[in-house]
Design a protein around this motif. Structure first.
Motif, PDB file in Angstrom:
ATOM      1  N   THR A 220      46.811  43.772  35.329  1.00  0.00           N
ATOM      2  CA  THR A 220      47.372  42.700  36.104  1.00  0.00           C
ATOM      3  C   THR A 220      46.703  41.473  35.396  1.00  0.00           C
ATOM      4  OG1 THR A 220      45.023  43.063  37.041  1.00  0.00           O
ATOM      5  CG2 THR A 220      47.083  44.413  37.776  1.00  0.00           C
ATOM      6  N   PRO A 221      47.234  40.258  35.562  1.00  0.00           N
ATOM      7  CA  PRO A 221      46.698  39.159  34.944  1.00  0.00           C
ATOM      8  C   PRO A 221      45.153  39.047  35.354  1.00  0.00           C
ATOM      9  CG  PRO A 221      48.766  38.594  35.908  1.00  0.00           C
ATOM     10  CD  PRO A 221      48.516  40.033  36.325  1.00  0.00           C
ATOM     11  N   ARG A 222      44.722  39.483  36.866  1.00  0.00           N
ATOM     12  CA  ARG A 222      43.424  39.186  37.267  1.00  0.00           C
ATOM     13  C   ARG A 222      42.653  39.784  36.501  1.00  0.00           C
ATOM     14  NH1 ARG A 222      41.933  40.098  43.388  1.00  0.00           N
ATOM     15  NH2 ARG A 222      43.006  38.192  43.577  1.00  0.00           N
ATOM     16  N   ARG A 223      42.867  41.130  36.015  1.00  0.00           N
ATOM     17  CA  ARG A 223      42.043  42.031  35.101  1.00  0.00           C
ATOM     18  C   ARG A 223      41.891  41.313  33.835  1.00  0.00           C
ATOM     19  NH1 ARG A 223      42.410  48.817  34.519  1.00  0.00           N
ATOM     20  NH2 ARG A 223      40.095  48.870  34.216  1.00  0.00           N
ATOM     21  N   LEU A 224      42.877  41.083  33.421  1.00  0.00           N
ATOM     22  CA  LEU A 224      42.888  40.349  31.844  1.00  0.00           C
ATOM     23  C   LEU A 224      42.151  39.126  31.823  1.00  0.00           C
ATOM     24  CD1 LEU A 224      43.859  40.128  28.929  1.00  0.00           C
ATOM     25  CD2 LEU A 224      45.790  39.095  29.663  1.00  0.00           C
ATOM     26  N   THR A 225      42.270  38.247  33.038  1.00  0.00           N
ATOM     27  CA  THR A 225      41.326  36.980  32.815  1.00  0.00           C
ATOM     28  C   THR A 225      39.790  37.471  33.172  1.00  0.00           C
ATOM     29  OG1 THR A 225      43.233  35.911  33.803  1.00  0.00           O
ATOM     30  CG2 THR A 225      40.953  34.869  34.231  1.00  0.00           C
ATOM     31  N   ALA A 226      39.595  38.506  33.914  1.00  0.00           N
ATOM     32  CA  ALA A 226      38.289  38.692  34.186  1.00  0.00           C
ATOM     33  C   ALA A 226      37.621  39.059  33.006  1.00  0.00           C
ATOM     34  CB  ALA A 226      38.088  40.049  35.275  1.00  0.00           C
ATOM     35  N   ALA A 227      38.283  40.016  31.978  1.00  0.00           N
ATOM     36  CA  ALA A 227      37.690  40.429  30.977  1.00  0.00           C
ATOM     37  C   ALA A 227      37.501  39.071  29.861  1.00  0.00           C
ATOM     38  CB  ALA A 227      38.615  41.444  30.285  1.00  0.00           C
TER      39      ALA A 227
ATOM     40  N   GLY B 237      38.371  29.089  27.525  1.00  0.00           N
ATOM     41  CA  GLY B 237      39.864  29.522  27.815  1.00  0.00           C
ATOM     42  C   GLY B 237      40.799  29.558  26.664  1.00  0.00           C
ATOM     43  N   PHE B 238      39.990  29.489  25.410  1.00  0.00           N
ATOM     44  CA  PHE B 238      40.887  29.711  24.009  1.00  0.00           C
ATOM     45  C   PHE B 238      41.602  31.210  23.993  1.00  0.00           C
ATOM     46  CE2 PHE B 238      39.152  26.873  20.569  1.00  0.00           C
ATOM     47  CZ  PHE B 238      39.850  25.424  21.272  1.00  0.00           C
ATOM     48  N   ASP B 239      40.720  31.963  24.341  1.00  0.00           N
ATOM     49  CA  ASP B 239      41.410  33.242  24.447  1.00  0.00           C
ATOM     50  C   ASP B 239      42.746  33.418  25.349  1.00  0.00           C
ATOM     51  OD1 ASP B 239      39.951  35.178  22.636  1.00  0.00           O
ATOM     52  OD2 ASP B 239      38.500  35.448  24.139  1.00  0.00           O
ATOM     53  N   ALA B 240      42.780  32.584  26.542  1.00  0.00           N
ATOM     54  CA  ALA B 240      43.987  32.858  27.300  1.00  0.00           C
ATOM     55  C   ALA B 240      44.946  32.073  26.600  1.00  0.00           C
ATOM     56  CB  ALA B 240      43.469  32.035  28.607  1.00  0.00           C
ATOM     57  N   VAL B 241      44.812  31.076  26.213  1.00  0.00           N
ATOM     58  CA  VAL B 241      46.068  30.294  25.232  1.00  0.00           C
ATOM     59  C   VAL B 241      46.585  31.129  24.350  1.00  0.00           C
ATOM     60  CG1 VAL B 241      46.452  28.135  24.124  1.00  0.00           C
ATOM     61  CG2 VAL B 241      44.925  27.831  26.109  1.00  0.00           C
ATOM     62  N   HIS B 242      45.379  31.663  23.459  1.00  0.00           N
ATOM     63  CA  HIS B 242      45.734  32.652  22.248  1.00  0.00           C
ATOM     64  C   HIS B 242      46.864  33.612  22.595  1.00  0.00           C
ATOM     65  CE1 HIS B 242      45.503  34.065  18.186  1.00  0.00           C
ATOM     66  NE2 HIS B 242      45.378  35.371  18.669  1.00  0.00           N
ATOM     67  N   TYR B 243      46.284  34.416  23.988  1.00  0.00           N
ATOM     68  CA  TYR B 243      47.031  35.663  24.123  1.00  0.00           C
ATOM     69  C   TYR B 243      48.601  35.388  24.632  1.00  0.00           C
ATOM     70  CZ  TYR B 243      48.286  40.001  26.871  1.00  0.00           C
ATOM     71  OH  TYR B 243      48.607  40.872  27.308  1.00  0.00           O
TER      72      TYR B 243
ATOM     73  N   VAL C 168      25.089  42.731  25.101  1.00  0.00           N
ATOM     74  CA  VAL C 168      25.083  41.864  26.164  1.00  0.00           C
ATOM     75  C   VAL C 168      25.497  41.988  27.514  1.00  0.00           C
ATOM     76  CG1 VAL C 168      25.631  39.962  24.521  1.00  0.00           C
ATOM     77  CG2 VAL C 168      27.391  41.113  25.381  1.00  0.00           C
ATOM     78  N   GLY C 169      25.769  43.364  27.761  1.00  0.00           N
ATOM     79  CA  GLY C 169      26.110  43.876  28.793  1.00  0.00           C
ATOM     80  C   GLY C 169      27.312  43.568  29.528  1.00  0.00           C
ATOM     81  N   LEU C 170      28.286  43.699  28.805  1.00  0.00           N
ATOM     82  CA  LEU C 170      29.928  43.619  29.055  1.00  0.00           C
ATOM     83  C   LEU C 170      30.229  44.597  30.121  1.00  0.00           C
ATOM     84  CD1 LEU C 170      31.549  43.138  25.740  1.00  0.00           C
ATOM     85  CD2 LEU C 170      30.798  41.327  27.313  1.00  0.00           C
ATOM     86  N   THR C 171      30.669  44.245  31.221  1.00  0.00           N
ATOM     87  CA  THR C 171      31.311  44.972  32.439  1.00  0.00           C
ATOM     88  C   THR C 171      32.742  45.130  32.948  1.00  0.00           C
ATOM     89  OG1 THR C 171      31.072  43.125  34.039  1.00  0.00           O
ATOM     90  CG2 THR C 171      29.162  44.451  33.629  1.00  0.00           C
ATOM     91  N   LYS C 172      33.486  44.277  32.109  1.00  0.00           N
ATOM     92  CA  LYS C 172      35.123  44.019  32.436  1.00  0.00           C
ATOM     93  C   LYS C 172      35.926  44.600  31.129  1.00  0.00           C
ATOM     94  CE  LYS C 172      34.186  42.158  36.145  1.00  0.00           C
ATOM     95  NZ  LYS C 172      34.389  42.836  37.565  1.00  0.00           N
TER      96      LYS C 172
END
Length: 408
Positions: A221-228, A320-326, A184-188
């Motif tokens: 950083t939160p930005r990098r985690l969220t981008a992934a 957004g499920f991943d963010a809540v779980h983390y 699927v071409g993941l980049t982050k």
């Protein structure tokens, strides 16, 4: 795919369960005519037991000092400075040959190599290897986890064996997830690749590449985690629709209906139905999620974010499920107050879900749906019956969920 380390202090019950599980794992990986009792036969494997046979956590192959050191150094991600120091002490002991003093318990396996897991994997992968074995804590989804090490001490792969209906399903699911994510071409973020998948003596086998978690870490950083996480959410495309009209809600209600024969399941179904009554017409965006994105399933390097353990990967869930779980797992890990972690996580729904483009009116709904989903997983897997530490939902998750839904 390192594993998270267990708490430093084990209860007597956990120790007994680990010892029992050690015997079960050895019988699985070295079935008859192999034996751990016959001292006269030709040895095909020998292991140091870390820290000892009463509290087994890791079986370290004694093939060579280099292999033994790699097995210890790369099997787990220590969660504290004290745990890191203990691990480094064991690494030093096996490197210098002092392991006979520090690690007194050994397991010697005899029998035909062709009948062992070592022989199967060597033939399947076409290379010489040694196997180290992780002995995890009691969980419904516990399964043998193997670290594969080359003769020169390179950790090149990690393996999982699904032995029962649940773990076989999870191993198959992770195999399919890794195969799909590779296209699927993941980049982050970076995920493992499948080196081998198959069946051996009734067990489902997955061998995946070892991510380079031993390289120097960088601050996350939160930005990098969220981008992934956003990268994963959109990797298979998005859909949009109301909650009660979605395929996700139909699937979730099916899982809930299957556990209503238990009191916790009935209470969970009631909370979910009340949530749908209140917010069922809310429009949500649906995408993919890792399913168990937690601090111990990832490592941040300067130029890559490594993420493993994809057996819970799914598509078509509220974004957004991943963010809540983390957030929930991070809080439970940091202070041990599971109920407090649930409450604090729901309170942060706005902040957690805004970067995913979740509409303000859908943010608390998304967090509460995640809790329903997680609780359904625990009940479906029968985590309480397996002795999992947080298996009894009534002690932490359900009270907060029910109260928050009733307050909507």
């Amino acid at each position: 795919m390192p594993v998270k380390t267990a708490p430093a202090e084990l209860t007597a019950g956990d120790s007994a369960l680990r010892t029992q599980y050690l015997a079960e794992v050895l019988a699985l990986l070295y079935p008859e005519p192999c034996s751990t009792d016959d001292r006269r036969g030709e040895p095909i494997a020998e292991y140091l037991v870390v820290p000892d046979a009463r509290r087994p956590r890791l079986l370290v192959p004694t093939t060579s000092r280099r292999v033994s050191a790699a097995a210890v150094r790369r099997y787990a991600e220590p969660q504290s400075r004290a745990a890191r120091l203990k691990r480094d002490a064991v690494v030093a002991a096996v490197r210098t040959g002092a392991s006979s003093v520090l690690l007194r318990d050994r397991i010697r396996v005899t029998g035909p190599a062709s009948e062992s897991i070592d022989g199967y994997l060597s033939e399947a992968l076409g290379r010489e290897l040694a196997v180290s074995i992780h002995i995890g804590p009691a969980r419904a989804n516990r399964k043998p986890v193997l670290q594969l090490i080359s003769p020169d001490g390179e950790t090149f792969g990690f393996g999982k064996l699904g032995t029962g209906p649940l773990t076989q399903r999870l191993v198959k699911a992770e195999t399919a997830a890794l195969a799909a994510l590779g296209t699927v071409g993941l980049t982050k973020l970076t995920v493992p690749t499948v080196l081998h998948a198959g069946q051996w003596r009734g067990s489902q086998v997955l061998i995946q590449s070892a991510l380079p978690v031993w390289l120097p870490r960088a601050p996350l950083t939160p930005r990098r985690l969220t981008a992934a996480m956003v990268d994963i959410a959109g990797c298979c495309g998005y859909t949009t629709g109301t909650l009660v009209g979605s395929a996700y809600w139909a699937e979730l209600r099916g899982r809930l209906a299957a556990v209503t024969d238990r009191s916790e399941g009935a209470a969970l179904m009631s909370a979910a139905e009340l949530l749908a009554t209140h917010s069922g017409s809310t429009t949500l965006q649906y995408g993919a999620w890792h399913g168990d994105w937690a601090p111990w399933n990832m490592a941040n390097l300067a130029d890559a974010l490594l993420v493993w353990d994809w057996e819970r990967f799914a598509k078509g869930v509220p974004v957004g499920f991943d963010a809540v779980h983390y957030e929930l797992q991070r809080r439970i890990q940091s202070n041990g107050d599971a109920a407090g972690a649930v409450e604090a996580t729901v309170r942060r729904a706005d902040e957690l879900l805004q970067p995913f483009g979740v509409a303000p009116e859908a943010r608390e709904l998304t967090a509460l749906l995640y809790l329903v989903d997680l609780a359904a997983r625990y009940l479906t897997d029968r985590q309480a019956e397996a002795g999992a530490r947080l298996g009894v939902l009534g002690t932490w998750l359900l009270p907060v969920l029910i109260r928050r839904v009733e307050e909507l």
